[in-house]
Scaffold this motif. Structure first.
Motif, PDB file in Angstrom:
ATOM      1  N   ASP A 146      42.343  30.582  71.006  1.00 38.44           N
ATOM      2  CA  ASP A 146      43.589  30.782  70.279  1.00 38.44           C
ATOM      3  C   ASP A 146      43.197  30.996  68.808  1.00 38.44           C
ATOM      4  N   VAL A 147      43.129  32.259  68.381  1.00 39.52           N
ATOM      5  CA  VAL A 147      42.554  32.562  67.062  1.00 39.52           C
ATOM      6  C   VAL A 147      43.339  31.903  65.913  1.00 39.52           C
ATOM      7  N   PRO A 148      44.701  31.924  65.922  1.00 36.88           N
ATOM      8  CA  PRO A 148      45.377  31.236  64.813  1.00 36.88           C
ATOM      9  C   PRO A 148      44.940  29.764  64.691  1.00 36.88           C
ATOM     10  N   ASP A 149      44.630  29.130  65.830  1.00 39.41           N
ATOM     11  CA  ASP A 149      44.187  27.736  65.773  1.00 39.41           C
ATOM     12  C   ASP A 149      42.762  27.622  65.212  1.00 39.41           C
ATOM     13  N   VAL A 150      41.917  28.612  65.519  1.00 41.74           N
ATOM     14  CA  VAL A 150      40.557  28.634  64.933  1.00 41.74           C
ATOM     15  C   VAL A 150      40.688  28.744  63.409  1.00 41.74           C
ATOM     16  N   ILE A 151      41.569  29.650  62.964  1.00 42.49           N
ATOM     17  CA  ILE A 151      41.737  29.880  61.521  1.00 42.49           C
ATOM     18  C   ILE A 151      42.262  28.601  60.848  1.00 42.49           C
ATOM     19  N   ARG A 152      43.224  27.945  61.522  1.00 41.92           N
ATOM     20  CA  ARG A 152      43.771  26.686  60.965  1.00 41.92           C
ATOM     21  C   ARG A 152      42.644  25.680  60.741  1.00 41.92           C
ATOM     22  N   ARG A 153      41.763  25.554  61.748  1.00 40.34           N
ATOM     23  CA  ARG A 153      40.681  24.567  61.655  1.00 40.34           C
ATOM     24  C   ARG A 153      39.671  24.954  60.554  1.00 40.34           C
ATOM     25  N   LEU A 154      39.364  26.251  60.460  1.00 39.68           N
ATOM     26  CA  LEU A 154      38.416  26.678  59.418  1.00 39.68           C
ATOM     27  C   LEU A 154      39.024  26.468  58.030  1.00 39.68           C
ATOM     28  N   ALA A 155      40.356  26.600  57.914  1.00 38.23           N
ATOM     29  CA  ALA A 155      41.016  26.336  56.626  1.00 38.23           C
ATOM     30  C   ALA A 155      40.903  24.851  56.286  1.00 38.23           C
ATOM     31  N   GLU A 156      40.972  23.986  57.303  1.00 41.04           N
ATOM     32  CA  GLU A 156      40.777  22.538  57.053  1.00 41.04           C
ATOM     33  C   GLU A 156      39.366  22.284  56.534  1.00 41.04           C
ATOM     34  N   LEU A 157      38.393  22.953  57.170  1.00 44.89           N
ATOM     35  CA  LEU A 157      36.990  22.737  56.772  1.00 44.89           C
ATOM     36  C   LEU A 157      36.701  23.287  55.369  1.00 44.89           C
ATOM     37  N   ALA A 158      37.631  24.130  54.866  1.00 44.09           N
ATOM     38  CA  ALA A 158      37.426  24.739  53.540  1.00 44.09           C
ATOM     39  C   ALA A 158      37.755  23.773  52.410  1.00 44.09           C
ATOM     40  N   GLY A 159      38.377  22.639  52.740  1.00 42.43           N
ATOM     41  CA  GLY A 159      38.712  21.653  51.692  1.00 42.43           C
ATOM     42  C   GLY A 159      39.518  22.309  50.587  1.00 42.43           C
ATOM     43  N   ASP A 160      39.095  22.115  49.323  1.00 43.85           N
ATOM     44  CA  ASP A 160      39.859  22.682  48.205  1.00 43.85           C
ATOM     45  C   ASP A 160      39.219  23.962  47.663  1.00 43.85           C
ATOM     46  N   SER A 161      38.528  24.700  48.539  1.00 48.24           N
ATOM     47  CA  SER A 161      37.840  25.914  48.053  1.00 48.24           C
ATOM     48  C   SER A 161      38.700  27.179  48.168  1.00 48.24           C
ATOM     49  N   LEU A 162      39.925  27.060  48.724  1.00 49.78           N
ATOM     50  CA  LEU A 162      40.725  28.266  48.991  1.00 49.78           C
ATOM     51  C   LEU A 162      41.696  28.573  47.857  1.00 49.78           C
ATOM     52  N   LEU A 163      41.750  29.847  47.468  1.00 45.26           N
ATOM     53  CA  LEU A 163      42.669  30.284  46.415  1.00 45.26           C
ATOM     54  C   LEU A 163      43.462  31.490  46.893  1.00 45.26           C
ATOM     55  N   SER A 164      44.747  31.535  46.472  1.00 42.91           N
ATOM     56  CA  SER A 164      45.580  32.676  46.836  1.00 42.91           C
ATOM     57  C   SER A 164      45.819  33.532  45.595  1.00 42.91           C
ATOM     58  N   ASP A 165      45.640  34.838  45.754  1.00 45.74           N
ATOM     59  CA  ASP A 165      45.966  35.748  44.649  1.00 45.74           C
ATOM     60  C   ASP A 165      46.216  37.123  45.259  1.00 45.74           C
ATOM     61  N   ASN A 166      47.361  37.747  44.904  1.00 48.10           N
ATOM     62  CA  ASN A 166      47.677  38.981  45.637  1.00 48.10           C
ATOM     63  C   ASN A 166      46.948  40.219  45.126  1.00 48.10           C
ATOM     64  N   ASN A 167      46.199  40.094  44.034  1.00 50.17           N
ATOM     65  CA  ASN A 167      45.453  41.272  43.574  1.00 50.17           C
ATOM     66  C   ASN A 167      44.204  40.904  42.783  1.00 50.17           C
ATOM     67  N   PRO A 168      43.218  40.288  43.452  1.00 54.87           N
ATOM     68  CA  PRO A 168      42.002  39.937  42.700  1.00 54.87           C
ATOM     69  C   PRO A 168      41.299  41.201  42.207  1.00 54.87           C
ATOM     70  N   HIS A 169      40.811  41.135  40.977  1.00 61.57           N
ATOM     71  CA  HIS A 169      40.213  42.325  40.357  1.00 61.57           C
ATOM     72  C   HIS A 169      38.749  42.032  40.035  1.00 61.57           C
ATOM     73  N   ILE A 170      37.864  42.956  40.447  1.00 62.73           N
ATOM     74  CA  ILE A 170      36.426  42.769  40.197  1.00 62.73           C
ATOM     75  C   ILE A 170      36.089  43.242  38.782  1.00 62.73           C
ATOM     76  N   LEU A 171      35.470  42.373  38.009  1.00 63.12           N
ATOM     77  CA  LEU A 171      35.056  42.718  36.635  1.00 63.12           C
ATOM     78  C   LEU A 171      33.588  43.133  36.682  1.00 63.12           C
ATOM     79  N   ARG A 172      33.260  44.169  35.923  1.00 66.49           N
ATOM     80  CA  ARG A 172      31.908  44.740  35.982  1.00 66.49           C
ATOM     81  C   ARG A 172      31.246  44.566  34.628  1.00 66.49           C
ATOM     82  N   ASP A 173      29.965  44.167  34.633  1.00 65.32           N
ATOM     83  CA  ASP A 173      29.283  44.060  33.329  1.00 65.32           C
ATOM     84  C   ASP A 173      28.555  45.382  33.018  1.00 65.32           C
ATOM     85  N   ASP A 174      27.863  45.429  31.876  1.00 69.25           N
ATOM     86  CA  ASP A 174      27.245  46.685  31.426  1.00 69.25           C
ATOM     87  C   ASP A 174      26.141  47.178  32.367  1.00 69.25           C
ATOM     88  N   ASN A 175      25.544  46.226  33.127  1.00 71.08           N
ATOM     89  CA  ASN A 175      24.480  46.632  34.067  1.00 71.08           C
ATOM     90  C   ASN A 175      25.021  47.120  35.394  1.00 71.08           C
TER      91      ASN A 175
END
Ligand code: FAD
Length: 392
Positions: free
Chosen positions: A155-184
């Motif tokens: 049951d994949v939704p249940d797998v995802i639920r469990r993996l979200a539990e194992l993620a502790g406080d490492s999960l962040l929601s943002d609807n448009n993350p933007h990659i910043l690029r340095d000079d290199n």
């Protein structure tokens, strides 16, 4: 004002690949932050059939190849996790079926029977007869052959639920993350609405979204391919459990059926295989009609007259291959200070995290920073089961 969070690894995309890797890295002592723009698992992962393949469907041509060998030990890796003794503790996650099956409606299997009985497949394919048959085939009208595979269905939704539990406080929601690029040309950070993430390595596990992230970063390779499907969903009260590939004339399954629980107590048959590959350009009503005919021909004793039907167009996102063929293995490509990846199969998530961890070790990136505090930041929700959303 934007605050900066420092972390060892920043993962973009919370499907099976990102969440599995995140849990593995946390267990290995790395600090991680995973950014998801929608719901966790809401890309391909919750739209998958949940089959933890051992590669048999790729051996239907009558021989083992690189794909069948690479994936062969995935079922036992997952079973160990489900038993609480593997690399991640997935005990309590719902297993829909301990076995996936292969059924031949007529005599087609004869060419493959010798191969299935061969030494190479011993323990991976067993023929079933009489009372051992799954109930759905227990009808005097059934004349075919059924093989039990050493593969399971989750049951994949249940797998995802469990993996979200194992993620502790490492999960962040943002609807448009933007990659910043340095000079290199390296990634300098990931900008969220009010937060900037700075990591020692960045991992892209955004499925179909990885292509746009690479464009955002200004990187052309690796290229991605989409292989489209139009899946068919059938919902009813009395549908018997069916987890099986139905063999047709070609080396690909004619139909692959899995059965999923709906919130209102009914069951949903989720139909893939050649039906879904060939149905991509059909109008939904046309494809539903074809699916009705197929099931009527294959399982005429099952009454589908009261069922609800719908279809789901969906893409499989993978590293580009010549001829749009399916890649054999999980894919990880280091690019500057990032790692780009696609698992190519849900079942291969453990394989993907092995490749990632090996690459981090090769680059001598060991755990160093402590876990950033994210308590006040928005956290992504877990995606709802497809069988509920599609029939609302
Ligand atoms: P996804 O699950 O698509 O996750 C990517 C995540 O990244 C999503 O949550 C998305 O919202 C997020 N994202 C995208 N862009 C951004 C962004 N810019 N910023 C932040 N987040 C972003 N495999 C099997 O092993 N067994 C099966 O039975 C099976 N059945 C399948 C059936 C279907 C119909 C399909 C389509 C696939 C199936 N697969 C199966 C393949 C499997 O589903 C995929 O290989 C796997 O789910 C891919 O996982 P992923 O984490 O790479 O991608």
């Amino acid at each position: 004002m934007s605050t900066t969070l420092d972390t060892d690894i920043c993962i973009i995309g919370g499907g099976i690949a990102g969440l599995w890797l995140n849990a593995r890295l946390r267990k290995a002592g790395y600090s991680t932050l995973l950014v998801e723009r929608g719901a966790l698992g809401g890309g391909q992962s919750v739209k998958s059939q949940g089959i933890i393949h051992g590669g048999i469907k790729y051996a239907l041509g009558g021989k083992l190849n690189a794909a069948t060998e690479a994936i062969a030990d995935m079922p036992s890796r997952w079973r160990d996790c489900l038993a609480g003794t593997g690399e991640l503790d997935l005990s309590g996650v719902r297993v829909l079926s301990q076995h996936h099956y292969l059924w031949s409606p007529g005599s087609l299997i004869s060419n493959l029977a010798g191969f299935f009985a061969s030494k190479a497949l011993r323990g991976r394919v067993d023929q079933l007869k009489g009372k051992a048959l799954p109930t759905v085939f227990n009808d005097p009208g059934f004349k075919g052959k059924v093989y039990q595979l050493g593969e399971l269905v989750l049951d994949v939704p249940d797998v995802i639920r469990r993996l979200a539990e194992l993620a502790g406080d490492s999960l962040l929601s943002d609807n448009n993350p933007h990659i910043l690029r340095d000079d290199n040309g390296d990634i300098a950070g990931v900008q969220l609405a009010n937060t900037r993430i700075q990591a020692r390595r960045y991992v892209l596990t955004a499925g179909e979204g990885t292509e746009a992230l690479l464009q955002d970063w200004g990187v052309k390779e690796p290229a991605m391919q989409r292989r489209p499907l139009q899946m068919v969903l059938v919902k009813g009260t009395d549908l018997p459990p069916l987890y099986a590939h139905c063999l047709g004339a070609s080396p690909k399954p004619r139909l692959t059926v899995t059965t999923h629980p709906c919130e209102d107590g009914q069951w949903c048959w989720y139909l893939g295989g050649e039906l879904a590959e060939q149905g991509v350009n059909q109008a939904p009503d046309q494809l539903i009609e074809q699916a009705r005919r197929e099931l009527g021909e294959l399982l005429p004793w099952i009454d589908l007259s009261e069922c609800q039907w719908t279809t789901l167009p969906v893409n499989r996102a993978e590293p580009a291959q010549s001829g749009l063929v399916r890649p054999d293995n999980a894919y990880v490509q280091p690019v500057r200070n990032a790692l780009i990846s696609w698992p190519t199969k849900l079942a291969l998530a453990p394989n993907l995290s092995d490749l990632m961890i090996q690459e981090l070790q090769r680059q001598q990136v060991a755990p160093a920073l402590s876990q950033a505090t994210t308590a006040d930041l928005p956290r992504p929700r877990v995606a709802e089961p497809l069988w509920d959303v599609c029939f609302r």
